[in-house]
Design a protein around this motif. Structure first.
Motif, PDB file in Angstrom:
ATOM      1  N   VAL A 100      -4.994   6.497  -4.576  1.00  0.00           N
ATOM      2  CA  VAL A 100      -3.971   5.478  -4.367  1.00  0.00           C
ATOM      3  C   VAL A 100      -3.854   4.653  -5.649  1.00  0.00           C
ATOM      4  O   VAL A 100      -4.835   4.092  -6.122  1.00  0.00           O
ATOM      5  CB  VAL A 100      -4.298   4.570  -3.162  1.00  0.00           C
ATOM      6  N   THR A 154      -1.753   1.570  -7.592  1.00  0.00           N
ATOM      7  CA  THR A 154      -0.845   0.440  -7.458  1.00  0.00           C
ATOM      8  C   THR A 154      -0.392   0.039  -8.854  1.00  0.00           C
ATOM      9  O   THR A 154      -1.215  -0.254  -9.723  1.00  0.00           O
ATOM     10  CB  THR A 154      -1.512  -0.756  -6.765  1.00  0.00           C
ATOM     11  N   GLU A 206       3.279   1.470  -4.883  1.00  0.00           N
ATOM     12  CA  GLU A 206       2.063   2.186  -4.508  1.00  0.00           C
ATOM     13  C   GLU A 206       2.379   3.682  -4.453  1.00  0.00           C
ATOM     14  O   GLU A 206       3.319   4.093  -3.781  1.00  0.00           O
ATOM     15  CB  GLU A 206       1.554   1.696  -3.160  1.00  0.00           C
ATOM     16  N   THR A 244       0.631   7.510  -3.721  1.00  0.00           N
ATOM     17  CA  THR A 244      -0.530   8.161  -3.112  1.00  0.00           C
ATOM     18  C   THR A 244      -0.469   9.657  -3.348  1.00  0.00           C
ATOM     19  O   THR A 244       0.476  10.325  -2.926  1.00  0.00           O
ATOM     20  CB  THR A 244      -0.598   7.869  -1.596  1.00  0.00           C
TER      21      THR A 244
END
Length: 189
Positions: free
Chosen positions: A76, A78, A93, A95
């Motif tokens: 993940v 950010t 974000e 993923t």
């Protein structure tokens, strides 16, 4: 006969042994790169803007990331856009559900070579690098694929090199799948 991958590396697990206070690595032998490999590798790298949001053409201040090694592993990332005054007021974000490799670098020292990077188009941010990039003919992706794929698989490998650039960080990710992307509220990480 030992099995070799495309780079001429033995596919058995390497092991370390001590010989007179010297460390010897066995099980991994680098040979010359086979003729089938350089065709992709010799291409000149370029970088393209990966426009994850249509209106996002501003720099990113910082990048945070976390690896979750669970039953369903994921990376993940950010991207802290909200920390740039006059930029985007939210963060992004991303993923990756099955990345193959990740490398973080300080923004000033790029160990993975990248060609000239595109700038943001917004007038007030023209001197800043565009933050989300893809390196289509990446030497790093090709090298990784050559070590992990058979010669036949390598010819059509889909290992993609994503480069995320901020004012303070560079984050490189290799993956065969696109990440999911979502806009999130500003985070104080």
């Amino acid at each position: 006969m030992k099995k070799m991958n495309l780079l001429g590396l033995r596919t058995e697990k390497p092991r370390l042994t001590m010989h007179n206070q010297r460390v010897k690595l066995t099980g991994t032998t680098l040979r010359s790169i086979p003729a089938a490999y350089p065709r992709r590798y010799a291409q000149k790298e370029n970088v393209i803007k990966w426009e994850i949001l249509e209106s996002l053409d501003v720099p990113c201040a910082d990048i945070s990331y976390c690896w979750f090694s669970e039953r369903n592993p994921r990376l993940v990332i950010t991207m802290h856009f909200s920390r740039v005054i006059g930029g985007f007021d939210k963060d992004i974000e991303l993923t990756f559900t099955s990345p193959m490799a990740v490398q973080w670098e300080d923004e000033t020292f790029g160990l993975i070579d990248l060609p000239e990077l595109p700038a943001c188009a917004a007038t007030e941010f023209k001197s800043y690098t565009y933050p989300t990039l893809i390196v289509p003919d990446s030497k790093w992706a090709d090298l990784y694929a050559a070590r992990t794929h058979t010669a036949e698989e390598y010819k059509s490998h889909k290992v993609a090199h994503y480069a995320f650039v901020s004012m303070n960080d560079l984050l490189h990710v290799l993956s065969q799948e696109n990440p999911s992307v979502r806009v999130v509220e500003a985070r104080n990480a």
